[in-house]
Motif scaffolding. Structure first.
Motif, PDB file in Angstrom:
ATOM      1  N   LEU A 527       0.837  -1.204   0.000  1.00  0.00           N
ATOM      2  CA  LEU A 527       0.000   0.000   0.000  1.00  0.00           C
ATOM      3  C   LEU A 527       0.875   1.258   0.000  1.00  0.00           C
ATOM      4  O   LEU A 527       0.547   2.261  -0.646  1.00  0.00           O
ATOM      5  CB  LEU A 527      -0.944  -0.004   1.213  1.00  0.00           C
ATOM      6  CG  LEU A 527      -2.052  -1.064   1.207  1.00  0.00           C
ATOM      7  CD1 LEU A 527      -2.852  -1.004   2.496  1.00  0.00           C
ATOM      8  CD2 LEU A 527      -2.977  -0.891   0.011  1.00  0.00           C
ATOM      9  N   GLN A 528       1.984   1.204   0.759  1.00  0.00           N
ATOM     10  CA  GLN A 528       2.918   2.343   0.761  1.00  0.00           C
ATOM     11  C   GLN A 528       3.485   2.568  -0.640  1.00  0.00           C
ATOM     12  O   GLN A 528       3.571   3.716  -1.118  1.00  0.00           O
ATOM     13  CB  GLN A 528       4.047   2.083   1.755  1.00  0.00           C
ATOM     14  CG  GLN A 528       5.094   3.180   1.790  1.00  0.00           C
ATOM     15  CD  GLN A 528       6.181   2.894   2.808  1.00  0.00           C
ATOM     16  OE1 GLN A 528       6.132   3.376   3.926  1.00  0.00           O
ATOM     17  NE2 GLN A 528       7.178   2.113   2.418  1.00  0.00           N
ATOM     18  N   ASP A 529       3.855   1.472  -1.325  1.00  0.00           N
ATOM     19  CA  ASP A 529       4.366   1.591  -2.699  1.00  0.00           C
ATOM     20  C   ASP A 529       3.298   2.139  -3.643  1.00  0.00           C
ATOM     21  O   ASP A 529       3.600   2.898  -4.563  1.00  0.00           O
ATOM     22  CB  ASP A 529       4.843   0.224  -3.204  1.00  0.00           C
ATOM     23  CG  ASP A 529       6.048  -0.287  -2.411  1.00  0.00           C
ATOM     24  OD1 ASP A 529       6.712   0.554  -1.775  1.00  0.00           O
ATOM     25  OD2 ASP A 529       6.282  -1.512  -2.409  1.00  0.00           O
ATOM     26  N   LEU A 530       2.025   1.724  -3.415  1.00  0.00           N
ATOM     27  CA  LEU A 530       0.925   2.233  -4.240  1.00  0.00           C
ATOM     28  C   LEU A 530       0.802   3.749  -4.105  1.00  0.00           C
ATOM     29  O   LEU A 530       0.621   4.468  -5.088  1.00  0.00           O
ATOM     30  CB  LEU A 530      -0.392   1.550  -3.815  1.00  0.00           C
ATOM     31  CG  LEU A 530      -1.688   2.120  -4.394  1.00  0.00           C
ATOM     32  CD1 LEU A 530      -1.782   1.818  -5.888  1.00  0.00           C
ATOM     33  CD2 LEU A 530      -2.914   1.555  -3.671  1.00  0.00           C
ATOM     34  N   ALA A 531       0.919   4.234  -2.852  1.00  0.00           N
ATOM     35  CA  ALA A 531       0.812   5.675  -2.619  1.00  0.00           C
ATOM     36  C   ALA A 531       2.019   6.424  -3.181  1.00  0.00           C
ATOM     37  O   ALA A 531       1.906   7.592  -3.574  1.00  0.00           O
ATOM     38  CB  ALA A 531       0.664   5.935  -1.128  1.00  0.00           C
ATOM     39  N   LEU A 532       3.184   5.765  -3.211  1.00  0.00           N
ATOM     40  CA  LEU A 532       4.394   6.412  -3.742  1.00  0.00           C
ATOM     41  C   LEU A 532       4.343   6.520  -5.264  1.00  0.00           C
ATOM     42  O   LEU A 532       4.860   7.486  -5.846  1.00  0.00           O
ATOM     43  CB  LEU A 532       5.639   5.611  -3.338  1.00  0.00           C
ATOM     44  CG  LEU A 532       6.135   5.814  -1.902  1.00  0.00           C
ATOM     45  CD1 LEU A 532       7.250   4.823  -1.599  1.00  0.00           C
ATOM     46  CD2 LEU A 532       6.629   7.241  -1.698  1.00  0.00           C
ATOM     47  N   ALA A 533       3.752   5.532  -5.914  1.00  0.00           N
ATOM     48  CA  ALA A 533       3.693   5.535  -7.380  1.00  0.00           C
ATOM     49  C   ALA A 533       2.912   6.756  -7.845  1.00  0.00           C
ATOM     50  O   ALA A 533       1.842   7.066  -7.314  1.00  0.00           O
ATOM     51  CB  ALA A 533       3.016   4.260  -7.865  1.00  0.00           C
ATOM     52  N   ASN A 534       3.458   7.449  -8.796  1.00  0.00           N
ATOM     53  CA  ASN A 534       2.815   8.684  -9.271  1.00  0.00           C
ATOM     54  C   ASN A 534       1.669   8.319 -10.222  1.00  0.00           C
ATOM     55  O   ASN A 534       1.728   8.571 -11.424  1.00  0.00           O
ATOM     56  CB  ASN A 534       3.861   9.567  -9.963  1.00  0.00           C
ATOM     57  CG  ASN A 534       3.344  10.987 -10.145  1.00  0.00           C
ATOM     58  OD1 ASN A 534       2.266  11.319  -9.663  1.00  0.00           O
ATOM     59  ND2 ASN A 534       4.096  11.797 -10.848  1.00  0.00           N
ATOM     60  N   ASP A 535       0.646   7.701  -9.643  1.00  0.00           N
ATOM     61  CA  ASP A 535      -0.499   7.224 -10.426  1.00  0.00           C
ATOM     62  C   ASP A 535      -1.492   8.367 -10.605  1.00  0.00           C
ATOM     63  O   ASP A 535      -1.931   8.980  -9.639  1.00  0.00           O
ATOM     64  CB  ASP A 535      -1.171   6.050  -9.690  1.00  0.00           C
ATOM     65  CG  ASP A 535      -2.153   5.322 -10.582  1.00  0.00           C
ATOM     66  OD1 ASP A 535      -2.568   5.898 -11.593  1.00  0.00           O
ATOM     67  OD2 ASP A 535      -2.495   4.175 -10.246  1.00  0.00           O
ATOM     68  N   GLU A 536      -1.847   8.635 -11.839  1.00  0.00           N
ATOM     69  CA  GLU A 536      -2.737   9.761 -12.107  1.00  0.00           C
ATOM     70  C   GLU A 536      -4.152   9.527 -11.566  1.00  0.00           C
ATOM     71  O   GLU A 536      -4.892  10.477 -11.327  1.00  0.00           O
ATOM     72  CB  GLU A 536      -2.810  10.012 -13.620  1.00  0.00           C
ATOM     73  CG  GLU A 536      -1.495  10.521 -14.202  1.00  0.00           C
ATOM     74  CD  GLU A 536      -1.583  10.726 -15.705  1.00  0.00           C
ATOM     75  OE1 GLU A 536      -2.679  10.497 -16.254  1.00  0.00           O
ATOM     76  OE2 GLU A 536      -0.573  11.100 -16.299  1.00  0.00           O
ATOM     77  N   ARG A 537      -4.519   8.256 -11.376  1.00  0.00           N
ATOM     78  CA  ARG A 537      -5.880   7.987 -10.897  1.00  0.00           C
ATOM     79  C   ARG A 537      -6.091   8.489  -9.475  1.00  0.00           C
ATOM     80  O   ARG A 537      -7.163   8.945  -9.117  1.00  0.00           O
ATOM     81  CB  ARG A 537      -6.166   6.479 -10.935  1.00  0.00           C
ATOM     82  CG  ARG A 537      -6.420   5.952 -12.330  1.00  0.00           C
ATOM     83  CD  ARG A 537      -6.868   4.515 -12.253  1.00  0.00           C
ATOM     84  NE  ARG A 537      -6.013   3.727 -11.373  1.00  0.00           N
ATOM     85  CZ  ARG A 537      -6.398   2.644 -10.708  1.00  0.00           C
ATOM     86  NH1 ARG A 537      -7.628   2.229 -10.807  1.00  0.00           N
ATOM     87  NH2 ARG A 537      -5.560   1.962  -9.955  1.00  0.00           N
ATOM     88  N   LEU A 538      -5.075   8.339  -8.628  1.00  0.00           N
ATOM     89  CA  LEU A 538      -5.208   8.698  -7.212  1.00  0.00           C
ATOM     90  C   LEU A 538      -4.887  10.167  -7.007  1.00  0.00           C
ATOM     91  O   LEU A 538      -3.837  10.648  -7.433  1.00  0.00           O
ATOM     92  CB  LEU A 538      -4.294   7.835  -6.351  1.00  0.00           C
ATOM     93  CG  LEU A 538      -4.684   6.359  -6.211  1.00  0.00           C
ATOM     94  CD1 LEU A 538      -3.685   5.625  -5.338  1.00  0.00           C
ATOM     95  CD2 LEU A 538      -6.067   6.212  -5.617  1.00  0.00           C
ATOM     96  N   SER A 539      -5.786  10.861  -6.308  1.00  0.00           N
ATOM     97  CA  SER A 539      -5.535  12.271  -5.983  1.00  0.00           C
ATOM     98  C   SER A 539      -4.509  12.359  -4.855  1.00  0.00           C
ATOM     99  O   SER A 539      -4.152  11.342  -4.230  1.00  0.00           O
ATOM    100  CB  SER A 539      -6.841  12.933  -5.558  1.00  0.00           C
ATOM    101  OG  SER A 539      -7.295  12.344  -4.348  1.00  0.00           O
ATOM    102  N   LEU A 540      -4.041  13.569  -4.578  1.00  0.00           N
ATOM    103  CA  LEU A 540      -3.084  13.766  -3.479  1.00  0.00           C
ATOM    104  C   LEU A 540      -3.686  13.324  -2.154  1.00  0.00           C
ATOM    105  O   LEU A 540      -3.011  12.710  -1.322  1.00  0.00           O
ATOM    106  CB  LEU A 540      -2.670  15.243  -3.399  1.00  0.00           C
ATOM    107  CG  LEU A 540      -1.491  15.666  -4.294  1.00  0.00           C
ATOM    108  CD1 LEU A 540      -1.306  17.163  -4.243  1.00  0.00           C
ATOM    109  CD2 LEU A 540      -0.208  14.963  -3.854  1.00  0.00           C
ATOM    110  N   TYR A 541      -4.965  13.641  -1.964  1.00  0.00           N
ATOM    111  CA  TYR A 541      -5.611  13.233  -0.704  1.00  0.00           C
ATOM    112  C   TYR A 541      -5.609  11.715  -0.579  1.00  0.00           C
ATOM    113  O   TYR A 541      -5.292  11.170   0.484  1.00  0.00           O
ATOM    114  CB  TYR A 541      -7.055  13.752  -0.646  1.00  0.00           C
ATOM    115  CG  TYR A 541      -7.835  13.157   0.505  1.00  0.00           C
ATOM    116  CD1 TYR A 541      -7.638  13.615   1.810  1.00  0.00           C
ATOM    117  CD2 TYR A 541      -8.720  12.099   0.308  1.00  0.00           C
ATOM    118  CE1 TYR A 541      -8.325  13.051   2.879  1.00  0.00           C
ATOM    119  CE2 TYR A 541      -9.410  11.530   1.370  1.00  0.00           C
ATOM    120  CZ  TYR A 541      -9.204  12.012   2.645  1.00  0.00           C
ATOM    121  OH  TYR A 541      -9.876  11.441   3.711  1.00  0.00           O
TER     122      TYR A 541
END
Length: 769
Positions: A527-541
């Motif tokens: 999950l930490q790696d998911l948040a680190l990945a600069n994925d355009e789908r996920l907003s900053l929040y």
């Protein structure tokens, strides 16, 4: 009076003549308004009736009932009350011999009429009504005791008795009792109604309850709810407990019959069902458990249709509003929970599977209600049924997780975690939490925060059973995959991350062995790696929220594992985050106004949990860390893709992509034949030509055998037989193998000789039988 009583007792055969004389006198006195003599005659009859218990009393009773009828037909209230009191005394007498010819139809009708009295003087009116209630009570007592008496449970009688009682139970003006009475009409009515229901046998319940339903319909009493609920509480507490499921069935049938009525009426019936289900918990729901839930789920689907169309019945112009339908839906969901709580564990598991089977999957059966509902209707039905499922699972406690969450239930449930609708995902997470939590630990994880000491939670933890280990071995990876994919949804909110934290915490407390602990830590790092990945789908929040979720969970599980070096590393990272990047912790993100940074470029190095360091400390404590060193990469299966789809067109296109029949290579190999008019015409012509050729061939064969010489026919048949013989010889040659050598194997360098067929072998005479 003493002399008359003595005479009647010593000569009982004279009783009928005494009764006839008194009856004649009373009729004459009533007609001449000599009410004093009427009272004397009635008292004489009462005393004779009480004193004389003999076989000849039947003849006297006929005269007595004729006199009571005279009094009840009179206009004077006092005479009606006098006649009723005499009848009640008679009703309390237990007769030795039954009377086959006696009829109480007049008394039922007259007492029911007195119950509805509208006399001007309120005190007198109350007395007449109370006399009517006591009279009905007397009729019931007199007839129920003896099966050979008139059947009071027939519909014609119940349709008079029950509404009369309900009328007095409902009327607020008669709530005060008159001066000389101990109880009010409502109290007397309730006592009489309870006595009537308490005497009802299995076959009579329907006739007793049907008039109650009709009375509530006719007077629009479902909408107020309180009186209808009170009536059915009286019914459920009064009847024998083993008959209670019959009342439930009648209510369900009535709900079906009113499915096109207004939402307030349907909500009233559902409210009554809910209350009745709670009372009925002591009995049994009956043989048709799934029928109960099927009816309620059908009402939910209809309600969704009505809400979308704005009308219950387009032909009658019966309009409805969204608010009314929403209230009904909430009432139905509450009722489903009430019924489920009365069931044993094994039946509740069946109900869960039953409801799960009713939930529409987008693209497969999009609208279970009407064709008008479409996608929005399908979504609303999904939400309603998942809420119902949550109600069923809330108090579900099973020691065996394999039984609580079988594959047939878990797989479709998890597929809903990938739906685009955030409400549906949250409901699924809540259902999983309620099923996994067996020690009531959920409320201890309601606040998503960093805990410095988990001992304050006072967690109830049991050692994992063998069934729990099997469950995690079978379904663990699927659970982790869906938790990860839920975190990667862009429209998740604070409540979703709270539910995910609770679910992860419960998995750690309820189902975690050493292998599961390592898997969960690996998931948290993923999950930490998911948040680190600069994925355009996920907003900053969303990215900050996933970081905060990972931190809170690692803090919890590090204290549960009690590995000091692991706890120390997690604590150090959290302290560093508090100083440098507080927006990666739950205290700054899961609040009303989250403090979201402009970017996450500074998030690197020591503010992150280090996988290699965690693996090292866990490996030193005896954990198997091989899987921890393998990156967590969840694969989206075909079922998951299907769940993500919204329309039936998407699903069909997906199925076509997966089906080998639709692959381009297949199309190139066997192009579809174009069927035209010419093709069909040629096929018909060919079949006709073929038949003619066959006929010609047969004619030639017959002609040859009739005209050709014998030698030619013999040569033709001999050629055929020699061809057959040569083919047989070839087959025998292939199938017959050389016999095995005595030494076990053929000697090297020698070619195996051809074996002689059995039919050519020469046997000695002694060997031939």
């Amino acid at each position: 009076m003493e002399k008359l009583t003595f005479y009647a007792l010593s000569a009982p055969e004279k009783l009928d003549r005494i009764g006839a004389y008194l009856s004649e006198r009373l009729s004459r006195d009533v007609a001449r308004h000599r009410y004093g003599y009427v009272c004397i005659a009635m008292e004489a009859l009462d005393q004779l009736l009480m004193a004389c218990h003999c076989q000849s009393i039947n003849l006297f009773v006929e005269s007595f009932l004729t006199m009571v009828r005279k009094l009840l037909e009179a206009d004077k209230p006092n005479l009606q009350i006098l006649g009723t009191n005499s009848f009640v005394k008679f009703a309390n007498i237990e007769e030795d011999t039954p009377s086959y010819h006696r009829s109480y139809d007049f008394f039922v009708s007259r007492f029911s009429e007195m119950c509805h009295s509208s006399y001007e003087d309120p005190d007198v009116r109350t007395k007449i009504r109370m006399a009517g209630i006591r009279g009905l009570q007397g009729v019931v007592r007199k007839t129920v005791r003896d099966e050979l008496q008139a059947n009071i449970w027939e519909r014609q009688h119940m349709d008079k008795i029950v509404p009369s009682l309900l009328f007095n139970l409902q009327d607020p003006t008669d709530s005060v009792s008159p001066g000389d009475e101990k109880e009010s009409p409502a109290e007397l009515t309730e006592r009489c109604f309870r006595e009537l229901l308490g005497r009802a046998a299995y076959g009579n319940i329907k006739n007793a309850v049907k008039p109650v339903l009709m009375h509530l319909d006719n007077h629009s009493l479902w909408e107020g709810k309180s009186f209808a609920v009170r009536c059915f509480k009286i019914i459920m507490y009064s009847i024998q407990s083993q008959h209670s499921h019959l009342v439930i069935q009648q209510l369900l049938g009535h709900l079906d019959a009113n499915s096109k009525n207004s939402a307030t009426v349907r909500a009233g019936i559902v409210e009554v069902l809910s209350e009745a289900a709670v009372i009925e918990a002591s009995g049994s729901v009956g043989p048709t458990v799934l029928e109960v839930f099927n009816t309620l789920l059908k009402q939910l689907r209809l309600s969704v249709d009505y809400e979308l169309t704005g009308s219950c019945d387009p032909y009658c112009n019966n309009k409805t509003t969204t608010d009314q339908e929403r209230q009904l839906q909430e009432a139905v969901i509450k009722t489903i929970g009430s019924f489920a709580n009365t069931l044993p564990i094994y039946q509740r598991a069946e109900v869960m599977l039953f409801i799960m089977g009713k939930i529409p999957v987008p693209g497969i059966y999009p609208a279970l209600g009407s064709p008008i509902a479409g996608f929005e209707g399908s979504r609303m039905i999904q939400v309603m049924l998942l809420k119902s499922l949550l109600q069923v699972t809330e108090r579900y406690e099973s020691s065996n997780m394999l039984a609580a969450l079988p594959s047939s239930f878990l797989e479709p449930l998890l597929s809903f975690t990938l739906m685009e609708d955030p409400e549906i995902r949250l409901l699924v997470l809540s259902i999983l939490i309620s099923l996994i939590d067996r020690h009531q630990n959920t409320h201890k994880f309601t606040l998503l925060s960093i805990l410095s000491d988990i001992s304050v939670l006072k967690l109830k933890v049991d050692k994992c059973s063998r069934q729990d280990n099997l469950f995690m071995k079978k379904h663990g990876q699927r659970l982790y995959r869906h938790i990860f994919l839920t975190c990667s949804e862009e429209n998740s909110g604070r409540s979703h991350y709270q539910a995910l934290y609770t679910l992860l915490a419960l998995l750690s407390v309820e189902l975690a062995n050493e292998e599961v602990v390592v898997d969960l830590i690996r998931l948290a790092l993923a999950l930490q790696d998911l948040a680190l990945a600069n994925d355009e789908r996920l907003s900053l929040y969303n990215r900050c929220a996933v970081h905060a979720l990972s931190a809170a969970y690692l803090s919890l599980i590090s204290q549960l594992t009690t590995v000091p070096a692991f706890c120390q590393h997690i604590q150090e990272v959290i302290e560093l985050r508090q100083k440098e990047v507080p927006y990666l912790l739950p205290e700054d993100i899961f609040i009303e106004n989250p403090r979201v940074p402009e970017s996450l470029e500074r998030v690197e190095g020591e503010v992150l949990f280090q996988q290699f360091q965690i693996a090292e400390v866990l490996g030193g404590s005896g954990y198997n860390i091989d899987i921890l060193n393998t990156p967590f990469t969840p694969q989206i299966t075909d079922e998951d893709r299907l769940s993500k789809r919204k329309s039936i067109g998407d699903t069909i296109s997906l199925q076509m992509d997966m089906d080998p029949r639709y692959s381009p290579e297949r199309e190139q190999k066997s192009p579809a034949e174009q069927i035209t008019f010419e093709t069909l015409k040629n096929a018909i012509v060919d079949s006709v030509n073929g038949e003619e050729q066959e006929r010609e061939k047969r004619r030639l064969v017959v002609e040859r055998f009739q005209t050709a010489p014998f030698e030619e026919i013999a040569a033709h048949c001999g050629a055929k037989s020699s061809l057959l013989q040569s083919k047989l010889d070839q087959i025998f040659e292939l199938t017959i193998r050389p016999p095995p050598s005595p030494s076990g194997s053929a000697s090297q360098g020698q070619t195996p000789t051809r074996s002689v067929p059995v039919y050519e072998m020469k046997f000695p005479d002694l060997c031939v039988y």
